[in-house]
Write a protein that holds these residues in place. Structure first.
Motif, PDB file in Angstrom:
ATOM      1  N   LEU A  31      92.289  62.303  12.537  1.00 35.05           N
ATOM      2  CA  LEU A  31      91.946  61.389  13.434  1.00 35.05           C
ATOM      3  C   LEU A  31      92.828  60.245  12.698  1.00 35.05           C
ATOM      4  O   LEU A  31      92.253  59.333  11.690  1.00 35.05           O
ATOM      5  N   THR A  52      92.898  56.465  12.127  1.00 35.93           N
ATOM      6  CA  THR A  52      91.808  56.139  11.199  1.00 35.93           C
ATOM      7  C   THR A  52      91.297  54.463  11.701  1.00 35.93           C
ATOM      8  O   THR A  52      90.279  53.370  11.581  1.00 35.93           O
ATOM      9  N   TRP A  87      85.190  66.006  16.777  1.00 38.20           N
ATOM     10  CA  TRP A  87      85.020  65.265  15.400  1.00 38.20           C
ATOM     11  C   TRP A  87      83.796  64.910  15.150  1.00 38.20           C
ATOM     12  O   TRP A  87      83.328  64.094  15.813  1.00 38.20           O
ATOM     13  N   THR A 100      87.920  62.359   8.868  1.00 31.94           N
ATOM     14  CA  THR A 100      89.305  61.724   9.233  1.00 31.94           C
ATOM     15  C   THR A 100      90.316  62.811   9.295  1.00 31.94           C
ATOM     16  O   THR A 100      91.202  62.416  10.021  1.00 31.94           O
ATOM     17  N   SER A 114      97.545  57.190   9.605  1.00 29.68           N
ATOM     18  CA  SER A 114      97.354  59.199   9.098  1.00 29.68           C
ATOM     19  C   SER A 114      98.758  59.784   8.774  1.00 29.68           C
ATOM     20  O   SER A 114      98.499  60.442   8.186  1.00 29.68           O
TER      21      SER A 114
END
Length: 477
Positions: A164, A166, A123, A74, A44
């Protein structure tokens, strides 16, 4: 708390070890979570850094077009200035945010003003694979932990990115749980073994002390093991040796006194026979017989404590039948009930003296005796019942004291020295058993002789013809 030392030591050791192991597992899991967080957050952080570099390289007019294309399930990018209020973070969230910010600064290679927060947000999680095209109908909202990064581009434009992580959430591997169980089992086994080794000398010492009460000449303890165990065994052996020497010396003194007293008693008996007064001669003879009986009973009492007679298998029914025949010869009734299935390993002469004393007491004070034999795998019980007046409840234990006699129905005028029951109890305890008195509900006294079966009693059960022919002289009360 458990009552035994073994259980208490096991509880303390296992409790402490399990507590320490649990703390170690907690530290391990926290470190594992930290490493997994760093691993999962790295991707991220890399995506955010690449996105910021791309936005810096684009003209401001084209950025909105690329932001719409870069948005994904994401990663969400916003060029709108966010509200100034920041969500309140937990201590763990603040630490994660600081760590994520350091990774991001390292990847950018510069120190832009970056604000990172960690929060739970709605989300959109896809139902299909990550690489599938993003479509609104294929998502559903879900609460997930995300990073919110606020920073400025090189031209001062504010940009906000919600990322987010991953990476996969790696569950605890089954092997780790198996390793923990194996370690816990090994710790439990080693703890039990260590405690058993530590408490075994105490059990041995306790068993030796119990045997000492029954047999003063039992074999001494082996003086092996740790220093403390050897010292305790040596002290116990020294005590046993001194007690045995003391009892033997006391027995020798009494035996010598008995031998020395026999000569003047014999002379007095001869002189009493020369007395012309018949009434006076009878009184003298009675006093001399009482003196001789007291000396013999005292010696029997002492021999019951220090009896070197070896154990032999004894036919209990044959012994009782011989005592029944002896009583019948002088006109007394003894009834036998029950049966002893196997020979009992005992000191034959001592056990015959014990049963003879008990049956004689029942005949003397209860007119007749009933002997009931109960034999099982664990113990041999012999009940001797009479039909006399019984004994007051407060005196049931005192009658075992040496030279103690009841003043009513069992006074000295009826004979006896007060040692018969004491001799019988000593012999019972010599065999590891017990002798108990209790009054019957319908009147009379019940004597219960309990003799435990030795573990090796089966191997000692042999032919009993010789043992059943014991014809020892009955001791006088």
């Amino acid at each position: 708390m458990p009552q035994s030392l073994f259980s208490r030591m096991v509880l303390i050791l296992l409790g402490g070890l399990i507590l320490v192991q649990s703390i170690s597992v907690v530290f391990h899991l926290r470190e594992r979570d930290r490493l997994l967080f760093r691993s999962n957050s790295m991707e991220s952080a890399q995506r955010i850094a690449d996105t910021l570099r791309l936005l810096n390289s684009l003209p401001p007019a084209d950025r909105h077009k690329f932001v719409a294309a870069l948005n994904s399930p994401t990663l969400r990018i916003s060029l709108v200035t966010p509200p100034s209020s920041q969500p309140r973070q937990s201590p763990d969230g603040a630490n994660q945010a600081a760590s994520f910010g350091m990774m991001l600064r390292d990847l950018l290679g510069e120190n832009p003003p970056i604000a990172v927060t960690v929060s739970e947000m709605e989300w959109p999680a896809r139902q299909h694979e990550v690489n599938a095209p993003y479509r609104a109908e294929s998502i559903h909202p879900r609460q997930k932990t995300a990073f919110t990064v606020e920073t400025h581009l090189q031209d001062g434009t504010t940009v906000s990115l919600d990322a987010l992580p991953t990476g996969q959430a790696f569950p605890l591997p089954p092997r780790l749980l198996l390793n923990l169980l194996i370690l816990l089992a090994a710790v439990i086994v080693l703890s039990l073994l260590a405690v058993r080794l530590a408490t075994r000398p105490l059990n041995t010492l306790a068993s030796a002390a119990e045997k000492l009460g029954n047999d003063i000449n039992s074999p001494p303890l082996l003086e092996t093991g740790p220093t403390e165990v050897r010292r305790a065994a040596h002290a116990f052996n020294t005590m046993q040796s001194r007690l045995a020497s003391y009892i033997q010396e006391r027995t020798r003194i009494l035996a010598a006194m008995s031998h020395d007293l026999k000569t003047p008693i014999t002379r007095l008996r001869l002189r009493a026979e020369l007395l012309e007064d018949d009434e006076l001669r009878v009184k003298f003879a009675k006093d001399l017989e009482e003196m001789e009986s007291m000396v013999a009973a005292t010696l029997d009492f002492m021999r019951g404590v220090d009896n070197p007679e070896p154990l032999q298998p004894m036919d209990i029914m044959a012994l009782l039948e011989s005592l029944q025949a002896d009583a019948a010869e002088i006109g007394h009734e003894v009834r036998l009930q029950g049966i002893a299935a196997q020979p009992y390993p005992c000191k034959p002469t001592a056990l015959k003296r014990c049963l003879s004393n008990l049956i004689d007491n029942a005949i003397k004070y209860g007119k007749s005796a009933t002997v009931i034999v109960n034999d099982d795998d664990k113990q041999l019980q012999i009940h001797i019942l009479d039909h006399g007046q019984g004994i007051p409840e407060a005196e049931l234990e005192r009658v075992f004291e040496p030279f103690y006699r009841l003043e009513n129905s069992r006074s000295r005028d009826t004979g006896g020295t007060g040692l018969g029951l004491g001799i019988a109890r000593n012999i019972a305890q010599m065999h590891g058993g017990e002798l108990v008195l209790k009054n019957k509900a319908g009147g009379g006294l019940e004597v219960i002789l309990t003799l435990p079966k030795p573990i090796t009693s089966g191997s000692m059960a042999t032919k009993t013809g010789a043992a059943s022919n014991i014809q020892a002289k009955k001791p006088r009360m």
